[in-house]
Design a protein around this motif. Structure first.
Motif, PDB file in Angstrom:
ATOM      1  N   ARG A   2       6.426  -7.574  -0.872  1.00 55.65           N
ATOM      2  CA  ARG A   2       5.140  -8.263  -0.788  1.00 55.65           C
ATOM      3  C   ARG A   2       4.225  -7.574   0.222  1.00 55.65           C
ATOM      4  N   GLN A  48      10.191 -10.058   0.772  1.00 54.76           N
ATOM      5  CA  GLN A  48       9.176  -9.999   1.819  1.00 54.76           C
ATOM      6  C   GLN A  48       8.710  -8.565   2.054  1.00 54.76           C
ATOM      7  N   TYR A  97      14.936 -10.964   1.731  1.00 59.59           N
ATOM      8  CA  TYR A  97      14.452  -9.909   2.612  1.00 59.59           C
ATOM      9  C   TYR A  97      13.672  -8.844   1.834  1.00 59.59           C
TER      10      TYR A  97
END
Length: 614
Positions: free
Chosen positions: A492, A489, A486
């Motif tokens: 990113r 992401q 999590y």
């Protein structure tokens, strides 16, 4: 009569006199005995290992007629017939040596190939020997390709080079290639003993051992250094004169330095370095000798029974191997190698040597400054450090409860000394964490006063952080966690949108999401330098702008699952997949099989799907 140097006087005249190249001698000897003779040979290797010598012996073997004139092709040339004596003296008509370093053009090669149409005048075979063949131009290589591939039956090519990488693959595929290896110091030493015994020159074994090491695998260099040492020592080879001639460092200085480094004696290290400066000994030689001793120490630490009893320095090496731990030995060896390359960057090589030695001392695991402690410096005053931390006091007095609507940004507390392992479930210093439980929901929190919010940092989390005793070691591989995917992401997205940059981006990439709840997230980083108040605030603001209205708390600890480690794992997986794709490609395999092609290490890079070729 002029003096003939040892390197020429004791040049081998037959395969039986060759030293240190048994693999080449065996292959050529068997080929001569069975008559399976190739039309082109390529000898590669560093300087002074016998490339030209092997070519001359091969030419004698092909043209020797024996003492009575009735002999044939042999692997043991007689050395007394006209062909053998003429080749040794360099006047045999059918043996031509071409120096490609000074005759590298196409005209010189064409002039040589014009002689190929004529049969031998005296011998059985014509032999064209091209030395330093890698120096030929591309047009010269192309000019000789046809003749090299299909020469007349009476013509043999012998090529020699110190750099086979520069020889075109079209030439390599037409030759039998033999790699003459650098000779071991023990092999060089044994040959020097025989040569000096024949010359009636007294030599100390330790002096010959220094010359054998200084030759670096080249027998010609060893014999040339021996000639120089004989002249320098007035006909005798003594260890002191040879060491002075070579500028090498006495091993006693090296042993003293390693002993001082093992004991953390900085004064002795600096004094020994100054002694080397006063005596004018080479700084590069000092680090080189230290590397040699450290390598032998590492071998003894791994294989205790590998000591050479004939080495007079074996006892001292074994003592230092027992004194210095194996990990420190590896560290010192690596720093010596890198430090040697940095000597030329400094204005004074002796000052550079001192800095390298002090670096060895500074990077000694567990090294303490004089009169200092292992504690890290902080910005706190002694009085503030002596007082109990308000966060800790409040954490012990108050039960876990969520923060008020406007909490004060938490400040991560890092203990000065290395913390002891806490039992599982214990909270890190400066944090009071409560575990969210669906069966027993938390009671509504009472209003928190300004004093309490300034003193207490309470982060309700869904999963409590693990104990520091179970954390991965530094540099350990990726250890996936429940929250890691999590957080990867989220980071990113922040990096792609350029919402975080510089130190804030590094904080996000290098951190691990330990636990999270609706409005409270706990991160962990390894480097205290990343855990600054401004970086935390900017990262928290970026998260809030991205739709994550949370408050961040950051602790110091070992990280096993961070976005940076996940990115590295993904990149490594792509790299391995790209290398496998290239190596299994049928066209690449055909090129490697038919033409001897090689894949240059590091030349394969994965291409991103959205990237456009340049």
């Amino acid at each position: 009569m002029s003096y003939l140097v040892l390197a020429r006087k004791y040049r081998p005249k037959s395969f039986t006199e060759m030293v240190g190249q048994e693999h080449v001698v065996r292959a050529l000897g068997n080929a001569l005995q069975t008559g399976r003779l190739h039309h082109a040979y390529l000898f590669t290797g560093t300087r002074g290992v016998g490339k030209t010598t092997v070519s001359r012996i091969l030419a004698k073997s092909l043209n020797c007629v024996g003492p009575d004139g009735s002999g044939g092709i042999t692997d043991q040339p007689c050395g007394v017939c006209q062909a053998c004596t003429d080749i040794d003296s360099g006047r045999f008509v059918d043996y031509t040596e071409l120096d490609a370093a000074s005759n590298r053009g196409v005209d010189e090669v064409q002039a040589l190939l014009e002689q190929a149409v004529y049969k031998p005048v005296q011998g059985r075979f014509k032999v064209f020997m091209i030395d330093e063949v890698h120096m030929l131009s591309n047009t010269a290589f192309n000019a000789m390709l046809k003749t090299l591939e299909e020469p007349p039956e009476y013509l043999k090519f012998v090529l020699a080079t110190t750099d086979p990488q520069k020889v075109p693959v079209t030439v390599l595929s037409r030759c039998l290639q033999f790699n003459l290896r650098p000779m071991a110091p023990e092999t060089v030493l044994e040959h020097l003993v025989k040569v000096l015994a024949a010359e009636n020159v007294h030599a100390e074994p330790a002096a010959l051992r220094l010359i054998a090491r200084a030759a670096r695998g080249s027998m010609r260099d060893a014999l040339s250094l021996t000639d120089q040492a004989i002249a320098f020592g007035s006909g005798q080879l003594q260890v002191d004169t040879v060491r002075q001639m070579l500028g090498s460092v006495d091993r006693s200085h090296v042993f003293k330095l390693i002993d001082a480094l093992a004991q953390g004696d900085g004064k002795s290290v600096v004094e020994t370095s100054e002694t080397l400066r006063v005596n004018g000994l080479s700084a590069a030689s000092t680090l080189e000798e230290m590397s040699v001793v450290l390598q032998r120490m590492a071998v003894l630490q791994a294989v205790p029974d590998s000591a050479d009893e004939s080495d007079p320095e074996a006892a001292e090496t074994a003592r230092l191997a027992a004194l210095l731990p194996a990990d420190e030995t590896q560290l010192l060896y690596s720093l010596c190698l890198h430090g040697r390359g940095e000597l030329g960057l400094a204005p004074d090589e002796y000052a550079a040597l001192t800095m390298v030695l002090l670096r060895l001392l500074a990077f000694k695991p567990g090294a303490l400054p004089p009169g200092g402690t292992a504690e890290k410096k902080t910005l706190k005053t002694p009085e503030a450090a002596a007082r109990p931390q308000p966060v800790m006091a409040a954490a012990q007095a108050a039960a876990p409860r969520p923060l008020s609507a406007a909490p004060t940004p938490p400040v991560a507390a890092r203990p000065i000394a290395a913390p002891a392992a806490r039992p599982a479930g214990a909270t890190p210093p400066g944090q009071v964490l409560s575990v969210a439980d669906d069966e027993h929901p938390a009671q509504p929190a009472k209003p928190v006063t300004a004093m309490q919010s300034a003193q207490v940092v309470a982060v309700p989390v869904r999963v409590a952080p693990e104990s520091r005793a179970d954390l991965p070691a530094p540099g350990a591989p990726l250890v996936p966690t429940e929250e890691g995917g999590y957080w990867h992401q989220v980071v990113r997205g922040l990096v792609a949108s350029e919402a975080v940059t510089a130190l804030v981006r590094e904080l996000a990439l290098q951190s691990q999401l330990v636990a999270r709840d609706a409005d409270q997230w706990l991160l962990r980083v390894e480097r205290e330098s990343l855990n600054s108040a401004s970086s935390r605030e900017r990262l928290q603001a970026a998260l809030q702008a991205a739709g994550h209205a949370v408050t961040l708390a950051v602790e110091i600890g070992r990280v096993g699952d961070s976005p940076a480690r996940r990115n590295a794992a993904i990149a490594e997986e792509k790299q391995l997949a790209a290398e496998k794709l290239i190596q299994e490609d049928p066209f690449v395999q055909a090129m490697m099989r038919d033409f001897g092609a090689k894949i240059v290490p590091g030349s394969i890079k994965p291409i991103e799907p959205n990237s456009q070729p340049k």
